[in-house]
Design a protein around this motif. Structure first.
Motif, PDB file in Angstrom:
ATOM      1  N   CYS A  93       3.105   4.673  -7.344  1.00 12.57           N
ATOM      2  CA  CYS A  93       3.870   3.727  -8.154  1.00 12.57           C
ATOM      3  C   CYS A  93       3.066   2.454  -8.390  1.00 12.57           C
ATOM      4  N   GLU A  94       3.527   1.667  -9.346  1.00 10.26           N
ATOM      5  CA  GLU A  94       2.915   0.369  -9.640  1.00 10.26           C
ATOM      6  C   GLU A  94       3.643  -0.699  -8.838  1.00 10.26           C
TER       7      GLU A  94
ATOM      8  N   PRO B 146       0.806  -1.234   0.000  1.00  9.51           N
ATOM      9  CA  PRO B 146       0.000   0.000   0.000  1.00  9.51           C
ATOM     10  C   PRO B 146       0.833   1.276   0.000  1.00  9.51           C
ATOM     11  N   LEU B 147       2.006   1.226   0.610  1.00  5.74           N
ATOM     12  CA  LEU B 147       2.866   2.405   0.577  1.00  5.74           C
ATOM     13  C   LEU B 147       3.357   2.676  -0.840  1.00  5.74           C
ATOM     14  N   ILE B 148       3.767   1.637  -1.550  1.00  6.58           N
ATOM     15  CA  ILE B 148       4.202   1.809  -2.943  1.00  6.58           C
ATOM     16  C   ILE B 148       3.083   2.439  -3.764  1.00  6.58           C
TER      17      ILE B 148
ATOM     18  N   THR C 132       0.101   9.225   2.894  1.00 11.64           N
ATOM     19  CA  THR C 132       0.529   7.886   2.502  1.00 11.64           C
ATOM     20  C   THR C 132       0.422   6.881   3.634  1.00 11.64           C
ATOM     21  N   LEU C 133       0.355   7.355   4.873  1.00 11.31           N
ATOM     22  CA  LEU C 133       0.232   6.450   6.026  1.00 11.31           C
ATOM     23  C   LEU C 133      -1.183   6.383   6.552  1.00 11.31           C
ATOM     24  N   TYR C 134      -2.109   7.063   5.893  1.00 16.24           N
ATOM     25  CA  TYR C 134      -3.516   7.016   6.331  1.00 16.24           C
ATOM     26  C   TYR C 134      -4.344   6.231   5.344  1.00 16.24           C
TER      27      TYR C 134
END
Length: 411
Positions: free
Chosen positions: A221-222, A214-216, A409-411
């Motif tokens: 990004c793919e 999920p962070l990527i 990005t962390l939510y």
């Protein structure tokens, strides 16, 4: 003597400069329909081809009039109506008003709109109760929001859910974007087991891939998930070869420490080169960065918190640069007063998990508890990192620390 053999730990700032100085943005571009462009980075600036709004329109439901007519009489007969998409047409007699709705085109000659709450319908027409009427009252002029030729979004901006409808208001159907970076990732270790299977003695579930993927994707990004790879040099080497054929960046978790079964470092030295290994950061010391033949490499520690932290702090800005995301910014540091003590020793920049609140206009922060790099519960409870400087020691209650609020990005 290579970087990995040098004594001491590389400071975080030096590692970041080292990494970012080597990354060049992807040059491949795509022309995509606007509906498919969310999360992509613009390869060209967006210029407005039109004025927004494209005509003078009403900011209120009410009545359009000429101020000169209102000065002659407080009651004006109704001459017609102007709705959104159905403007008032034809001759507009002097001494009358036009019923108008929010967003509707202003009739030619109108210089004010009175909202309906300040009027009263009578047998003789519309009675206006507002004493003072200013020129252009409740009129949104042409180009009030965006003017033709304005730069609406710069090259290098990543398209968000707020940007897409704004571009749509311009009538722009397609945008030119940078191809998303492809990131192949896998976990290493004989002790790792897929979810849903029973654990044998000494085994644990592979949680890192569920944090990395999920962070990527949140980084724009793919993600290419290559699964769990056992501690077998031949299998690892084959997986690295496969990964670099599929992706721009290869991310692993585990295998970059100093254990007897940590083969990743040795294989990387055969397939490419390691830029650095071992950082003055906690958690996350055994983070590696380097270059394979055709892809970049980031080796994350195996502990769950360390893996997510190094993805967030180190890999995120690297992928942003690779994607051409020039508008990306690191999370801002904010001073906060501690409500609990924070254990720390000098030597490494420490990212501890914390919970911030605001009391009397002041940020305050407390620990989430267990700060072990294997204790992911403390990460789940947190809403910020408490960033403690490299040479700082124990922090007592009431001291000032710097916190970084989690970005989207962390939510």
């Amino acid at each position: 003597m290579g970087c990995c053999d040098a004594p001491g730990l590389m400071p975080l700032e030096e590692a970041m400069d080292n990494m970012l100085s080597r990354i060049k943005p992807i040059q491949t571009t795509l022309r995509l329909p606007l509906a498919e462009a969310l999360g992509y980075v613009l390869a060209e600036e967006i210029l407005s081809p039109i004025f927004v709004p494209p005509f003078d329109n009403s900011a209120m439901d009410g009545y359009a009039l000429r101020i000169a007519d209102l000065e002659q009489s407080k009651t004006l007969p109704l001459a017609g109506k102007s709705f959104a998409g159905l403007p008032f047409e034809g001759e507009w007699p002097q001494g009358t008003c036009v019923r108008i709705m929010t967003g509707a085109k202003i009739p030619q000659g109108c210089d004010a709109v009175i909202m309906q709450e300040n009027t009263q319908v009578t047998e003789d027409g519309i009675l206006f109760l507002q004493d003072e009427v200013k020129l252009n009252n409740n009129i949104r002029p042409t180009g009030d929001d965006i003017k033709q030729g304005d730069i609406v979004l710069p090259k290098g901006a990543r398209l968000s859910p707020r940007d897409i409808p704004m571009i749509a208001t311009l009538g722009v159907s397609h945008v030119v974007v940078v191809r998303k970076p492809k990131v192949a990732f896998f976990s290493t270790g004989d002790e790792l087991k897929p979810l849903g299977e029973p654990l044998a003695e000494g085994q644990i579930y592979d949680s890192n891939r569920y944090g990395i993927k999920p962070l990527i994707e949140n980084f724009g990004c793919e993600a290419i998930d290559l699964g769990i790879i056992p501690d077998c040099p031949k299998t690892l080497a084959e997986t690295f070869e496969q990964a670099q054929q599929l992706a721009d960046v290869v991310v692993t978790s585990g295998g970059v420490s100093v254990g007897e079964a940590d083969y990743t470092k040795d294989i990387l030295e055969e397939l490419g080169e390691i830029g650095f290994w071992k950082l003055a950061i906690k958690p996350g010391k055994p983070f590696a960065f380097g270059k394979l033949n055709t892809a970049w490499f980031c080796g994350l520690p195996g502990n769950p918190v360390s893996a997510v932290l190094t993805m967030y702090v180190l890999v995120q800005p690297m992928l942003a640069k690779l994607a051409g995301h020039t508008e990306w910014k690191a999370p801002e540091s904010i001073p906060a007063i501690t409500k609990t003590a924070f254990k720390k020793g000098p030597g490494r920049t420490d990212y501890q998990r914390g919970v911030y609140t605001i009391e009397d206009g002041q940020f305050v922060v407390e620990t989430t508890g267990n700060q072990s790099s294997g204790a992911f519960r403390s990460m789940s409870l947190a809403n910020c990192f408490v960033v403690l400087e490299r040479e700082r020691g124990r922090v007592e209650v009431g001291e000032t620390v710097q916190i970084q609020l989690f970005n989207s990005t962390l939510y």
